[in-house]
Design an enzyme around this catalytic site. Structure first.
Site, PDB file in Angstrom:
ATOM      1  N   ASN A  47     -19.012  -2.212   2.357  1.00 53.62           N
ATOM      2  CA  ASN A  47     -19.775  -2.292   3.701  1.00 53.62           C
ATOM      3  C   ASN A  47     -20.488  -3.705   3.612  1.00 53.62           C
ATOM      4  OD1 ASN A  47     -21.135  -0.819   1.941  1.00 53.62           O
ATOM      5  ND2 ASN A  47     -22.355  -0.242   3.444  1.00 53.62           N
ATOM      6  N   ILE A  48     -20.509  -4.271   4.734  1.00 49.47           N
ATOM      7  CA  ILE A  48     -21.381  -5.606   4.828  1.00 49.47           C
ATOM      8  C   ILE A  48     -22.192  -5.544   5.962  1.00 49.47           C
ATOM      9  CG2 ILE A  48     -21.143  -7.854   5.329  1.00 49.47           C
ATOM     10  CD1 ILE A  48     -18.283  -7.661   4.085  1.00 49.47           C
ATOM     11  N   GLU A  49     -23.533  -5.400   5.649  1.00 47.20           N
ATOM     12  CA  GLU A  49     -24.544  -5.260   6.752  1.00 47.20           C
ATOM     13  C   GLU A  49     -25.246  -6.453   7.236  1.00 47.20           C
ATOM     14  OE1 GLU A  49     -27.329  -2.338   5.005  1.00 47.20           O
ATOM     15  OE2 GLU A  49     -25.775  -0.802   5.352  1.00 47.20           O
ATOM     16  N   CYS A  58     -18.022  -1.551   8.189  1.00 44.97           N
ATOM     17  CA  CYS A  58     -17.847  -0.470   7.333  1.00 44.97           C
ATOM     18  C   CYS A  58     -16.709  -0.936   5.916  1.00 44.97           C
ATOM     19  CB  CYS A  58     -17.269   0.946   7.874  1.00 44.97           C
ATOM     20  SG  CYS A  58     -18.608   1.567   8.725  1.00 44.97           S
ATOM     21  N   GLU A  60     -14.303   0.682   4.984  1.00 44.88           N
ATOM     22  CA  GLU A  60     -12.843   0.884   5.472  1.00 44.88           C
ATOM     23  C   GLU A  60     -12.389  -0.203   6.244  1.00 44.88           C
ATOM     24  OE1 GLU A  60     -15.482   2.834   5.489  1.00 44.88           O
ATOM     25  OE2 GLU A  60     -15.136   5.045   5.783  1.00 44.88           O
ATOM     26  N   CYS A  96     -16.677   7.242   9.408  1.00 46.31           N
ATOM     27  CA  CYS A  96     -17.311   7.198  10.698  1.00 46.31           C
ATOM     28  C   CYS A  96     -16.090   7.304  11.712  1.00 46.31           C
ATOM     29  CB  CYS A  96     -18.220   6.266  10.795  1.00 46.31           C
ATOM     30  SG  CYS A  96     -17.503   4.580  11.215  1.00 46.31           S
ATOM     31  N   CYS A  99     -14.282   3.946  12.111  1.00 41.49           N
ATOM     32  CA  CYS A  99     -13.140   3.526  11.227  1.00 41.49           C
ATOM     33  C   CYS A  99     -12.016   4.492  11.487  1.00 41.49           C
ATOM     34  CB  CYS A  99     -13.818   3.880   9.891  1.00 41.49           C
ATOM     35  SG  CYS A  99     -14.780   2.652   9.405  1.00 41.49           S
TER      36      CYS A  99
HETATM   37  N1  THU Z   1     -20.475   2.951   6.201  1.00 42.87           N
HETATM   38  C1  THU Z   1     -19.216   2.844   5.835  1.00 42.87           C
HETATM   39  O1  THU Z   1     -19.014   1.555   4.949  1.00 42.87           O
HETATM   40  N2  THU Z   1     -18.437   3.621   5.935  1.00 42.87           N
HETATM   41  C2  THU Z   1     -18.448   4.693   6.607  1.00 42.87           C
HETATM   42  O2  THU Z   1     -17.495   5.399   6.910  1.00 42.87           O
HETATM   43  C3  THU Z   1     -19.863   5.195   6.921  1.00 42.87           C
HETATM   44  C4  THU Z   1     -20.575   4.237   6.781  1.00 42.87           C
HETATM   45  C5  THU Z   1     -21.544   2.066   6.014  1.00 42.87           C
HETATM   46  C6  THU Z   1     -22.265   1.257   6.998  1.00 42.87           C
HETATM   47  C7  THU Z   1     -23.514   0.942   6.724  1.00 42.87           C
HETATM   48  O3  THU Z   1     -23.666  -0.123   5.955  1.00 42.87           O
HETATM   49  C8  THU Z   1     -24.042   2.264   5.648  1.00 42.87           C
HETATM   50  O4  THU Z   1     -22.837   2.552   5.501  1.00 42.87           O
HETATM   51  C9  THU Z   1     -24.791   3.140   6.335  1.00 42.87           C
HETATM   52  O5  THU Z   1     -24.468   3.730   7.340  1.00 42.87           O
END
Ligand code: THU
Length: 145
Positions: A47-49, A58, A60, A96, A99
């Protein structure tokens, strides 16, 4: 395609490795994913915020988009692991809704989502993860029939 236990463990290990590349300074929740193609290539993602939150992608989707951009279209499984970034994973991290819809674009009903809590491995099919899924045409569910 049938995936054996060894392949599942390899995918989980690759997802854990990918998780270490997560950029998650805002949530502190690091996720890793490893996507297996039908011809047995593996694409990973983390994941990259973003400071403005909504551009966050996310793990995935990072894995899927990298694979799609590389020309891959046929997928058999994805392993996903997630948890607090400063700790080892200790619970299952299920994909999520966004995804799930992206997966639905490219994956058939029997596509496997493999989850690990650091101890046990569990799995769920695309069909169970997103029942009665939306597609413009029935033939578009997961691409080629
Ligand atoms: N996140 C994912 O990378 N995949 C998921 O299926 C659920 C959430 C990440 C998004 C965000 O950076 C962090 O988890 C918290 O929600």
């Amino acid at each position: 395609m049938k995936i054996d236990q060894k392949q599942k463990e390899i995918l989980v290990a690759r997802a854990k490795e990918a998780r270490s590349k997560s950029y998650c300074p805002y949530s502190g929740f690091a996720v890793g994913a490893a996507l297996l193609t039908q011809d047995e290539r593996i694409y990973t993602g983390a994941n990259i915020e973003s400071a403005s939150y909504s551009p966050t992608v996310c793990a995935e989707r990072v894995a899927f988009f990298g694979a799609i951009h590389d020309g891959a279209r046929d997928f058999s499984a994805i392993a996903v692991v997630g948890g607090e970034s400063d700790k080892a994973i200790s619970s299952f991290c299920s994909p999520c809704g966004v995804c799930r819809q992206v997966m639905s674009e490219f994956c058939r009903d029997d596509f496997l989502v493999i989850l690990s809590d650091g101890n046990q491995i569990t799995e769920i099919t695309m069909e169970a993860l997103l029942p009665a899924r939306f597609a413009l045409k029935e033939t578009e569910k997961g691409g080629k029939a």
